[in-house]
Design a protein around this motif. Structure first.
Motif, PDB file in Angstrom:
ATOM      1  N   ASN A 188       0.960  -1.570  -0.272  1.00 23.55           N
ATOM      2  CA  ASN A 188      -0.557   0.232  -0.129  1.00 23.55           C
ATOM      3  C   ASN A 188       0.543   1.149   0.395  1.00 23.55           C
ATOM      4  N   PRO A 189       1.563   1.247  -0.906  1.00 26.67           N
ATOM      5  CA  PRO A 189       2.310   2.743  -1.183  1.00 26.67           C
ATOM      6  C   PRO A 189       1.589   3.955  -1.324  1.00 26.67           C
ATOM      7  N   ASN A 190       0.400   3.350  -1.368  1.00 28.77           N
ATOM      8  CA  ASN A 190      -0.526   5.136  -1.919  1.00 28.77           C
ATOM      9  C   ASN A 190      -0.887   5.243   0.043  1.00 28.77           C
ATOM     10  N   ILE A 191      -0.390   5.033   0.532  1.00 29.58           N
ATOM     11  CA  ILE A 191      -1.251   5.495   1.972  1.00 29.58           C
ATOM     12  C   ILE A 191       0.269   6.425   2.973  1.00 29.58           C
ATOM     13  N   TYR A 192      -0.622   7.552   3.345  1.00 26.34           N
ATOM     14  CA  TYR A 192      -0.139   9.028   2.982  1.00 26.34           C
ATOM     15  C   TYR A 192      -0.633   9.426   4.740  1.00 26.34           C
ATOM     16  N   PRO A 193       0.608  10.639   5.867  1.00 20.09           N
ATOM     17  CA  PRO A 193       2.128   9.853   5.423  1.00 20.09           C
ATOM     18  C   PRO A 193       2.346   8.914   5.819  1.00 20.09           C
ATOM     19  N   VAL A 229       2.440   7.689  -6.428  1.00 13.23           N
ATOM     20  CA  VAL A 229       2.919   8.876  -7.320  1.00 13.23           C
ATOM     21  C   VAL A 229       2.549   8.876  -9.038  1.00 13.23           C
ATOM     22  N   GLN A 230       3.119   8.217  -8.969  1.00 14.50           N
ATOM     23  CA  GLN A 230       4.277   7.384 -10.268  1.00 14.50           C
ATOM     24  C   GLN A 230       2.842   6.906 -10.987  1.00 14.50           C
ATOM     25  N   ALA A 231       1.976   6.253 -10.843  1.00 14.74           N
ATOM     26  CA  ALA A 231       0.581   5.483 -10.906  1.00 14.74           C
ATOM     27  C   ALA A 231      -0.237   5.938 -11.000  1.00 14.74           C
ATOM     28  N   THR A 232      -0.347   7.517 -10.584  1.00 15.40           N
ATOM     29  CA  THR A 232      -1.413   8.061 -10.340  1.00 15.40           C
ATOM     30  C   THR A 232      -1.009   9.760 -11.057  1.00 15.40           C
ATOM     31  N   LYS A 288      -3.554  11.834 -12.611  1.00 10.86           N
ATOM     32  CA  LYS A 288      -5.005  11.258 -13.113  1.00 10.86           C
ATOM     33  C   LYS A 288      -5.484  12.260 -11.616  1.00 10.86           C
ATOM     34  N   GLU A 289      -7.000  12.341 -11.549  1.00 12.45           N
ATOM     35  CA  GLU A 289      -7.676  12.971 -10.949  1.00 12.45           C
ATOM     36  C   GLU A 289      -9.801  12.505 -10.889  1.00 12.45           C
ATOM     37  N   GLY A 290      -9.365  12.732  -9.123  1.00 16.43           N
ATOM     38  CA  GLY A 290     -11.215  11.972  -8.556  1.00 16.43           C
ATOM     39  C   GLY A 290     -10.892  10.299  -8.304  1.00 16.43           C
ATOM     40  N   LYS A 291     -12.100   9.994  -9.680  1.00 16.38           N
ATOM     41  CA  LYS A 291     -12.748   8.174  -9.610  1.00 16.38           C
ATOM     42  C   LYS A 291     -11.275   7.514 -10.823  1.00 16.38           C
ATOM     43  N   GLU A 292     -11.287   8.712 -11.722  1.00 13.50           N
ATOM     44  CA  GLU A 292      -9.809   7.921 -12.476  1.00 13.50           C
ATOM     45  C   GLU A 292      -8.247   7.833 -11.614  1.00 13.50           C
ATOM     46  N   ARG A 293      -8.560   8.423 -11.027  1.00 10.44           N
ATOM     47  CA  ARG A 293      -7.024   8.316  -9.602  1.00 10.44           C
ATOM     48  C   ARG A 293      -7.150   6.686  -8.670  1.00 10.44           C
ATOM     49  N   CYS A 294      -8.520   7.248  -8.179  1.00  3.72           N
ATOM     50  CA  CYS A 294      -8.488   5.311  -7.330  1.00  3.72           C
ATOM     51  C   CYS A 294      -9.074   4.962  -8.351  1.00  3.72           C
ATOM     52  N   LEU A 295      -9.347   4.426  -9.177  1.00 13.33           N
ATOM     53  CA  LEU A 295      -8.763   3.121 -10.776  1.00 13.33           C
ATOM     54  C   LEU A 295      -7.306   2.792 -10.393  1.00 13.33           C
ATOM     55  N   SER A 296      -6.309   3.787 -11.484  1.00 11.60           N
ATOM     56  CA  SER A 296      -5.048   3.935 -10.779  1.00 11.60           C
ATOM     57  C   SER A 296      -4.697   3.194  -9.907  1.00 11.60           C
ATOM     58  N   TYR A 305      -9.189   7.136   6.830  1.00 19.59           N
ATOM     59  CA  TYR A 305      -9.236   7.800   5.906  1.00 19.59           C
ATOM     60  C   TYR A 305      -8.932   6.618   4.785  1.00 19.59           C
ATOM     61  N   CYS A 306      -9.722   6.627   3.539  1.00 21.18           N
ATOM     62  CA  CYS A 306      -8.924   5.541   2.829  1.00 21.18           C
ATOM     63  C   CYS A 306      -7.484   5.276   2.672  1.00 21.18           C
ATOM     64  N   GLY A 307      -6.406   6.502   2.438  1.00 18.86           N
ATOM     65  CA  GLY A 307      -5.330   6.362   2.163  1.00 18.86           C
ATOM     66  C   GLY A 307      -4.655   7.496   1.789  1.00 18.86           C
ATOM     67  N   CYS A 308      -4.751   7.799   0.587  1.00 20.49           N
ATOM     68  CA  CYS A 308      -3.176   8.944  -0.224  1.00 20.49           C
ATOM     69  C   CYS A 308      -3.645  10.131   0.711  1.00 20.49           C
ATOM     70  N   ILE A 309      -3.022  10.573   0.274  1.00 20.45           N
ATOM     71  CA  ILE A 309      -2.773  12.428   0.655  1.00 20.45           C
ATOM     72  C   ILE A 309      -3.959  13.102   0.179  1.00 20.45           C
ATOM     73  N   HIS A 310      -4.686  12.934  -1.533  1.00 14.48           N
ATOM     74  CA  HIS A 310      -6.098  13.376  -0.901  1.00 14.48           C
ATOM     75  C   HIS A 310      -7.074  13.203  -0.662  1.00 14.48           C
ATOM     76  N   SER A 311      -7.119  12.201  -0.062  1.00 14.58           N
ATOM     77  CA  SER A 311      -7.978  11.167   0.912  1.00 14.58           C
ATOM     78  C   SER A 311      -7.842  11.877   2.483  1.00 14.58           C
ATOM     79  N   GLU A 312      -7.058  11.860   2.662  1.00 14.96           N
ATOM     80  CA  GLU A 312      -6.591  12.515   4.335  1.00 14.96           C
ATOM     81  C   GLU A 312      -6.811  13.693   4.131  1.00 14.96           C
ATOM     82  N   ALA A 313      -6.887  14.539   3.283  1.00 15.01           N
ATOM     83  CA  ALA A 313      -6.914  16.310   3.466  1.00 15.01           C
ATOM     84  C   ALA A 313      -8.741  15.857   3.325  1.00 15.01           C
ATOM     85  N   SER A 314      -9.160  15.251   2.368  1.00 21.05           N
ATOM     86  CA  SER A 314     -10.665  15.806   2.397  1.00 21.05           C
ATOM     87  C   SER A 314     -11.394  15.614   3.332  1.00 21.05           C
TER      88      SER A 314
END
Ligand code: SF4
Length: 177
Positions: free
Chosen positions: A33-38, A71-74, A77-85, A162-171
Motif C-alpha cells: 500500500n504505497p498509497n498510504i500517506y503519511p 505517485v507514479q501510478a496515479t 489522474k483526478e477523482g475516480k480515475e485516480r482511484c482506478l489507477s 480515511y482511505c489512504g492517500c494524501i487526497h483522501s486525508e485532506a478531504s
C-alpha cells in the motif's frame, strides 16, 4: 486453494480471512500500500496488521514502503480515475507477486469495503488475471464488513479515518473541520 491476498488494513482482513479459511484456503497476506500517506499512518496500519495477524497465525508479506510508486501510478489522474489507477497498480503487483511465488490465486480485502467500487475492483482483478496469467479470486465480502469493524473496535485494533492517500486525508480533514 493457495491464495495471495492483498491487504489494505487490519480491520479489513478479519472477514475475508475467516471466510477463506472456512473454505479451506491457504491464505498469505500481502500488505502492499504505497498509497498510504503519511509514513506514520502507513506504519500505524502496518503495526495493527502485524498484531492482528500474529494472533491469527497468518503469514503476511510486507514489501518495502515506496510512496513514489503511488505517485507514479496515479500521475495526472483526478477523482475516480485516480482511484482506478490506485486499485490497479496495487492489484497488479499482487498478481505478479502471486505468480512469482507460485500461488494459484490472488485477491484483495478491498472487496470487503462498502466504500470501494466492487464492480470496478472485480473488473480490474479479472483483467489482471488475463494479463498476468494467474487466477483472480472474486467474492463479495461486504456482508462481513460491519461485524468485522465492530470486532476491530472492541479489540482496540486501529481503524483509520480515511482511505489512504494524501487526497483522501485532506478531504477527511476538511469534513472533520
Ligand atoms: S481515495 Fe483511496 S483508492 Fe482513491 S486514490 Fe486515494 S487511497 Fe487510492
Amino acid at each position: 486453494m493457495k491464495i495471495l491476498l492483498h491487504i489494505c488494513c487490519a480491520p479489513c482482513i478479519i472477514y475475508p480471512l475467516k471466510a477463506l479459511k472456512e473454505k479451506g484456503a491457504a491464505v498469505t497476506g500481502f500488505f502492499y500500500n504505497p498509497n498510504i500517506y503519511p509514513q506514520e499512518e502507513y506504519l500505524r496500519r502496518k503495526e495493527a496488521l502485524e498484531i492482528y495477524s500474529q494472533g491469527q497465525g497468518a503469514e503476511i508479506i510486507y514489501p518495502q514502503y515506496r510512496p513514489e510508486e503511488y505517485v507514479q501510478a496515479t500521475q495526472g489522474k483526478e477523482g475516480k480515475e485516480r482511484c482506478l489507477s490506485c486499485w490497479n497498480f496495487r492489484l497488479k503487483k499482487t498478481a505478479q507477486e502471486a505468480k512469482l511465488r507460485q500461488f494459484e490465486y490472488f485477491s484483495t480485502t478491498l472487496l470487503v469495503s462498502p466504500y470501494q467500487d466492487q464492480e470496478a475492483l472485480k473488473k480490474i482483478g479479472e483483467d489482471l488475471a488475463a494479463q498476468e496469467k494467474i487466477k483472480f479470486y472474486y467474492e463479495d465480502f461486504r456482508i462481513g464488513y460491519r461485524d468485522a469493524h465492530n470486532e476491530a473496535r472492541q479489540k482496540g485494533i486501529y481503524c483509520q479515518k480515511y482511505c489512504g492517500c494524501i487526497h483522501s486525508e485532506a478531504s477527511s480533514h476538511k469534513k472533520h473541520k
